[in-house]
Design a protein around this motif. Structure first.
Motif, PDB file in Angstrom:
ATOM      1  N   LEU A 204       0.678  -1.191  -0.054  1.00 34.18           N
ATOM      2  CA  LEU A 204      -0.030  -0.220   0.043  1.00 34.18           C
ATOM      3  C   LEU A 204       0.845   1.135  -0.043  1.00 34.18           C
ATOM      4  N   THR A 205       0.862   2.068  -0.943  1.00 33.07           N
ATOM      5  CA  THR A 205       1.419   3.325  -1.214  1.00 33.07           C
ATOM      6  C   THR A 205       0.874   4.479  -1.575  1.00 33.07           C
ATOM      7  N   ARG A 209      -2.904   3.977  -3.255  1.00 31.16           N
ATOM      8  CA  ARG A 209      -4.132   3.899  -2.275  1.00 31.16           C
ATOM      9  C   ARG A 209      -5.480   3.969  -2.877  1.00 31.16           C
ATOM     10  N   ALA A 210      -5.699   4.721  -3.841  1.00 30.39           N
ATOM     11  CA  ALA A 210      -6.831   4.951  -4.360  1.00 30.39           C
ATOM     12  C   ALA A 210      -7.629   3.661  -5.123  1.00 30.39           C
ATOM     13  N   GLU A 215     -12.737   4.942   1.010  1.00 32.28           N
ATOM     14  CA  GLU A 215     -12.529   6.342   1.900  1.00 32.28           C
ATOM     15  C   GLU A 215     -12.656   5.723   3.445  1.00 32.28           C
ATOM     16  N   ASP A 216     -13.257   4.704   3.832  1.00 30.35           N
ATOM     17  CA  ASP A 216     -13.373   4.376   5.176  1.00 30.35           C
ATOM     18  C   ASP A 216     -12.087   3.476   5.503  1.00 30.35           C
ATOM     19  N   GLY A 217     -11.197   3.139   4.618  1.00 31.57           N
ATOM     20  CA  GLY A 217     -10.112   2.290   4.966  1.00 31.57           C
ATOM     21  C   GLY A 217     -10.231   1.021   4.574  1.00 31.57           C
ATOM     22  N   SER A 218     -11.349   0.631   4.173  1.00 32.03           N
ATOM     23  CA  SER A 218     -11.612  -0.864   4.036  1.00 32.03           C
ATOM     24  C   SER A 218     -10.912  -1.257   2.473  1.00 32.03           C
ATOM     25  N   ARG A 222     -10.361  -4.752  -5.887  1.00 32.78           N
ATOM     26  CA  ARG A 222      -9.188  -5.177  -6.499  1.00 32.78           C
ATOM     27  C   ARG A 222      -8.046  -5.476  -5.397  1.00 32.78           C
ATOM     28  N   ALA A 223      -7.986  -4.933  -4.480  1.00 34.73           N
ATOM     29  CA  ALA A 223      -7.241  -5.188  -3.103  1.00 34.73           C
ATOM     30  C   ALA A 223      -7.417  -6.676  -2.721  1.00 34.73           C
TER      31      ALA A 223
END
Length: 273
Positions: A204-205, A209-210, A215-218, A222-223
């Protein structure tokens, strides 16, 4: 020389482009702990100065130089500054790179409506941003007949990743450039000049990140696909690149050149079954 001594970079002058990024921060930290003198190159004076402070808190020595890796004149000026201060260069880490937002092709976007110029910019940043510093700093290493150059490849050079065309093309170029330079430098300057690449898994960089978090960090879908395709079942932590970096820069890897080392939790090896 004992085995622990072979991993030491004590007193070696190492240049890190992209040293202001997230992966660059881990690289700089590891180099400081290994005893190197570090030149941190980035486009932000503030961030570069922060990295110097990090090195100094670890008891190391570093300088910050603001330069754009795509501007040859600025890179040459950085080289001259380093030689004036420390007299030599022993290693180069080409960590500048990453994807750019305009070069990401969304799943609902018409492939042929994507901005070709943004794709070209991503290729230039990652490929030319490695070639230019290698020709400038690498000349010092080659002419002294000893030193190590590390490029940053990617899973995208081995497994085509959707959406990131420019990044994928550039990283294929990095692999080819690594092998070519490793061969030519050894034939022309001897067996103490080496070039290798590290292919990180998914970390994660700021650049990705996008694509990987909401937005809530979840995690995004794709991740989660990356995680599901990794035997370790997680994303990588930047600190997990540090050991491979030090190994490839040090005398511990004296007979290793032209290689791309994957640090990816097994992603590239796994068939999914």
């Amino acid at each position: 020389m004992g085995i622990l001594e072979k991993f030491s970079l004590n007193g070696k002058v190492i240049v890190v482009t992209g040293g202001t990024g997230i992966l660059g921060k881990s690289f700089v930290k590891a180099l400081a702990e290994a005893g190197a003198k570090i030149c941190i190159i980035g486009r932000s004076q503030e961030k570069a100065d922060e990295r110097v402070k990090l090195v100094e808190t670890l008891g190391g020595t570093a300088i910050a130089v603001v330069a754009d890796v795509l501007n040859e004149e600025e890179v040459v000026a950085a080289k001259n500054l380093i030689l004036e201060k420390w007299g030599t260069i022993d290693g180069l880490v080409n960590a500048a790179g990453g994807n750019i937002p305009g070069a990401t092709i969304g799943p609902d976007q018409n492939l042929f409506d994507s901005n070709v110029q943004d794709t070209i910019k991503a290729i230039e940043l990652n490929l030319y941003g490695t070639i230019i510093p290698t020709h400038v700093f690498g000349r010092v290493i080659a002419e002294k007949g000893r030193g190590s150059i590390i490029n940053i490849s990617s899973l995208a050079a081995s497994r085509p990743l959707t959406r990131v065309l420019g990044y994928t093309v550039a990283k294929h170029g990095i692999d080819g450039f690594t092998k070519w330079m490793a061969t030519e430098l050894a034939l022309r300057y001897g067996d103490k000049v080496r070039v290798n690449a590290i292919a990180p898994g998914v970390f994660l960089t700021d650049q990705n990140r996008a694509l990987l978090t909401r937005e809530d960090g979840s995690y995004t879908e794709r991740a989660q696909k990356f995680i599901n395709g990794t035997p370790y079942s997680r994303l990588g932590d930047p600190s997990e690149l540090e050991g491979t970096l030090i190994y490839l820069l040090s005398d511990a890897s004296a007979f290793v050149s032209g290689e791309t080392v994957f640090v990816d939790g097994g992603f590239n090896s796994w068939s999914g079954v």
